[in-house]
Design a protein around this motif. Structure first.
Motif, PDB file in Angstrom:
ATOM      1  N   GLN A 162       0.828  -1.209   0.000  1.00 39.05           N
ATOM      2  CA  GLN A 162       0.000   0.000   0.000  1.00 39.05           C
ATOM      3  C   GLN A 162       0.862   1.258   0.000  1.00 39.05           C
ATOM      4  OE1 GLN A 162      -3.420   0.165  -0.436  1.00 39.05           O
ATOM      5  NE2 GLN A 162      -2.842   2.304  -0.800  1.00 39.05           N
ATOM      6  N   GLN A 163       1.968   1.249   0.721  1.00 33.01           N
ATOM      7  CA  GLN A 163       2.862   2.405   0.724  1.00 33.01           C
ATOM      8  C   GLN A 163       3.475   2.605  -0.661  1.00 33.01           C
ATOM      9  OE1 GLN A 163       5.651   2.663   3.952  1.00 33.01           O
ATOM     10  NE2 GLN A 163       6.707   4.406   3.041  1.00 33.01           N
ATOM     11  N   LEU A 164       3.848   1.523  -1.345  1.00 29.75           N
ATOM     12  CA  LEU A 164       4.382   1.635  -2.707  1.00 29.75           C
ATOM     13  C   LEU A 164       3.332   2.193  -3.661  1.00 29.75           C
ATOM     14  CD1 LEU A 164       6.409  -1.703  -2.924  1.00 29.75           C
ATOM     15  CD2 LEU A 164       7.337   0.607  -2.705  1.00 29.75           C
ATOM     16  N   ILE A 165       2.077   1.797  -3.472  1.00 32.56           N
ATOM     17  CA  ILE A 165       0.988   2.341  -4.284  1.00 32.56           C
ATOM     18  C   ILE A 165       0.829   3.834  -4.004  1.00 32.56           C
ATOM     19  CG2 ILE A 165      -1.526   2.330  -4.620  1.00 32.56           C
ATOM     20  CD1 ILE A 165      -1.370  -0.756  -4.161  1.00 32.56           C
ATOM     21  N   ASP A 166       0.833   4.203  -2.711  1.00 34.09           N
ATOM     22  CA  ASP A 166       0.693   5.615  -2.327  1.00 34.09           C
ATOM     23  C   ASP A 166       1.812   6.478  -2.900  1.00 34.09           C
ATOM     24  OD1 ASP A 166      -1.580   4.926  -0.904  1.00 34.09           O
ATOM     25  OD2 ASP A 166      -0.571   4.959   1.060  1.00 34.09           O
ATOM     26  N   GLU A 167       3.005   5.907  -3.032  1.00 31.84           N
ATOM     27  CA  GLU A 167       4.162   6.644  -3.561  1.00 31.84           C
ATOM     28  C   GLU A 167       4.228   6.598  -5.079  1.00 31.84           C
ATOM     29  OE1 GLU A 167       7.657   5.165  -1.588  1.00 31.84           O
ATOM     30  OE2 GLU A 167       6.925   5.729   0.388  1.00 31.84           O
ATOM     31  N   GLY A 168       3.284   5.867  -5.721  1.00 32.10           N
ATOM     32  CA  GLY A 168       3.253   5.808  -7.178  1.00 32.10           C
ATOM     33  C   GLY A 168       4.260   4.857  -7.783  1.00 32.10           C
ATOM     34  N   THR A 180      -0.797  20.718  -5.362  1.00 27.18           N
ATOM     35  CA  THR A 180      -1.807  21.298  -4.490  1.00 27.18           C
ATOM     36  C   THR A 180      -2.850  20.212  -4.187  1.00 27.18           C
ATOM     37  OG1 THR A 180      -3.251  22.001  -6.287  1.00 27.18           O
ATOM     38  CG2 THR A 180      -1.506  23.546  -5.600  1.00 27.18           C
ATOM     39  N   ALA A 181      -3.742  20.494  -3.269  1.00 30.15           N
ATOM     40  CA  ALA A 181      -4.796  19.532  -2.936  1.00 30.15           C
ATOM     41  C   ALA A 181      -5.670  19.234  -4.159  1.00 30.15           C
ATOM     42  CB  ALA A 181      -5.647  20.062  -1.785  1.00 30.15           C
ATOM     43  N   LEU A 197      -5.107  14.171 -10.166  1.00 29.96           N
ATOM     44  CA  LEU A 197      -4.081  13.242 -10.656  1.00 29.96           C
ATOM     45  C   LEU A 197      -4.002  11.935  -9.861  1.00 29.96           C
ATOM     46  CD1 LEU A 197      -1.248  15.831 -11.403  1.00 29.96           C
ATOM     47  CD2 LEU A 197      -2.717  14.653 -13.064  1.00 29.96           C
ATOM     48  N   SER A 198      -4.854  11.791  -8.863  1.00 29.32           N
ATOM     49  CA  SER A 198      -4.873  10.572  -8.025  1.00 29.32           C
ATOM     50  C   SER A 198      -3.535  10.323  -7.337  1.00 29.32           C
ATOM     51  CB  SER A 198      -5.267   9.348  -8.864  1.00 29.32           C
ATOM     52  OG  SER A 198      -6.558   9.499  -9.382  1.00 29.32           O
ATOM     53  N   ILE A 199      -2.981  11.390  -6.759  1.00 28.01           N
ATOM     54  CA  ILE A 199      -1.737  11.288  -5.999  1.00 28.01           C
ATOM     55  C   ILE A 199      -1.944  11.971  -4.655  1.00 28.01           C
ATOM     56  CG2 ILE A 199      -0.197  11.150  -8.011  1.00 28.01           C
ATOM     57  CD1 ILE A 199       0.308  14.151  -7.755  1.00 28.01           C
ATOM     58  N   GLU A 200      -0.997  11.804  -3.757  1.00 30.74           N
ATOM     59  CA  GLU A 200      -1.083  12.451  -2.448  1.00 30.74           C
ATOM     60  C   GLU A 200      -0.803  13.954  -2.574  1.00 30.74           C
ATOM     61  OE1 GLU A 200      -1.721  11.106   0.710  1.00 30.74           O
ATOM     62  OE2 GLU A 200      -2.350   9.329  -0.433  1.00 30.74           O
ATOM     63  N   HIS A 224       0.944  17.332  -1.944  1.00 27.74           N
ATOM     64  CA  HIS A 224       2.360  17.645  -1.762  1.00 27.74           C
ATOM     65  C   HIS A 224       3.282  16.609  -2.401  1.00 27.74           C
ATOM     66  CE1 HIS A 224       1.039  20.888   0.720  1.00 27.74           C
ATOM     67  NE2 HIS A 224       0.566  20.083   1.656  1.00 27.74           N
ATOM     68  N   SER A 225       2.740  15.729  -3.268  1.00 25.75           N
ATOM     69  CA  SER A 225       3.596  14.833  -4.048  1.00 25.75           C
ATOM     70  C   SER A 225       4.378  15.673  -5.048  1.00 25.75           C
ATOM     71  CB  SER A 225       2.757  13.807  -4.815  1.00 25.75           C
ATOM     72  OG  SER A 225       2.099  12.931  -3.943  1.00 25.75           O
ATOM     73  N   GLU A 226       5.506  15.132  -5.505  1.00 24.97           N
ATOM     74  CA  GLU A 226       6.304  15.877  -6.477  1.00 24.97           C
ATOM     75  C   GLU A 226       5.589  15.915  -7.822  1.00 24.97           C
ATOM     76  OE1 GLU A 226       9.161  12.270  -8.082  1.00 24.97           O
ATOM     77  OE2 GLU A 226       9.971  13.675  -6.622  1.00 24.97           O
ATOM     78  N   VAL A 227       5.620  17.098  -8.431  1.00 24.03           N
ATOM     79  CA  VAL A 227       5.083  17.288  -9.775  1.00 24.03           C
ATOM     80  C   VAL A 227       6.084  18.118 -10.572  1.00 24.03           C
ATOM     81  CG1 VAL A 227       2.634  17.101  -9.153  1.00 24.03           C
ATOM     82  CG2 VAL A 227       3.755  19.349  -9.099  1.00 24.03           C
ATOM     83  N   LEU A 228       5.925  18.067 -11.883  1.00 21.07           N
ATOM     84  CA  LEU A 228       6.717  18.903 -12.782  1.00 21.07           C
ATOM     85  C   LEU A 228       5.785  19.945 -13.376  1.00 21.07           C
ATOM     86  CD1 LEU A 228       8.676  16.057 -14.582  1.00 21.07           C
ATOM     87  CD2 LEU A 228       9.543  17.618 -12.836  1.00 21.07           C
ATOM     88  N   ARG A 229       6.139  21.210 -13.210  1.00 22.58           N
ATOM     89  CA  ARG A 229       5.363  22.306 -13.800  1.00 22.58           C
ATOM     90  C   ARG A 229       6.059  22.710 -15.090  1.00 22.58           C
ATOM     91  NH1 ARG A 229       1.388  23.456 -10.480  1.00 22.58           N
ATOM     92  NH2 ARG A 229       1.720  22.939  -8.285  1.00 22.58           N
TER      93      ARG A 229
END
Length: 196
Positions: free
Chosen positions: A14-20, A145-146, A152-155, A157-162
């Protein structure tokens, strides 16, 4: 199972899923999430990139409308403040997974018919004879952002590329000003370097 309890293994998965790192597909199982390597020196569309990987590209439209540009958009597109532009917001999916949120602005003269705009902006521009041939792109790291995380179905504050992209026609006219948010756990931008 290397002496681990099922509860510990399930929590780890589950943690691996949460981290993508892995993805769970209903009825199929759990798989390692593929990283997408995007070449930074080529002008390509999201749809073309997905198809080249053997994926099915799709889109969920947030908005498609005509409007006047903001001051920033008018400057980026090099158009008058009272010009008409097409404003396009969408979520980009690859094999059903949401990978990016894109907000594009295009001078209306290059996008005269929003009703027939499907999943690919570049295909629509090409159909009207306005496919971009070059441009500039800026990529920076950020945190989701929230709202972005939810889409995007991520947590949060997950890392994103702008990514900010301006493309132009062969005659130098700016045809597109796009700001995108890509999932950082799935995308890597790669640029070839040569001694200069």
């Amino acid at each position: 199972m290397a002496g681990l309890s099922r509860v510990t293994v399930r929590k780890g998965i589950q943690q691996l899923i949460d981290e993508g790192i892995v993805v769970r597909r209903q009825g199929s199982g759990t798989f390692v999430a593929p990283r997408i390597e995007a070449r930074g020196a080529r002008l390509t569309s999201f749809s073309d990139d997905a198809r080249s990987r053997g994926d099915v590209a799709s889109v969920v439209w947030i908005y498609k409308s005509y409007a006047q540009p903001t001051d920033e958009e008018a400057a980026a597109l090099d158009v008058a403040a009272d010009a008409r532009v097409a404003r396009l917001g969408r979520v980009r999916l690859s094999d059903g997974d949401p990978l990016a949120i894109e907000h594009a602005v295009v001078p209306a003269e290059f996008m005269p018919d929003l009703d027939h705009l499907q999943d690919s902006l570049y295909a629509a521009l090409d159909a009207h004879g306005f496919r971009p041939v070059g441009g500039t792109q800026r990529v920076r790291a950020s945190l989701a952002t929230a709202t972005e995380a939810g889409i995007l179905s991520i947590e949060q504050h997950s890392e994103v590329l702008r990514i900010e992209r301006r493309t132009r026609l062969a005659n130098g006219r700016i045809v597109e000003f796009t700001r995108s948010v890509y999932r950082g756990d799935r995308y890597e931008f790669v640029t070839e370097l040569n001694e200069g």
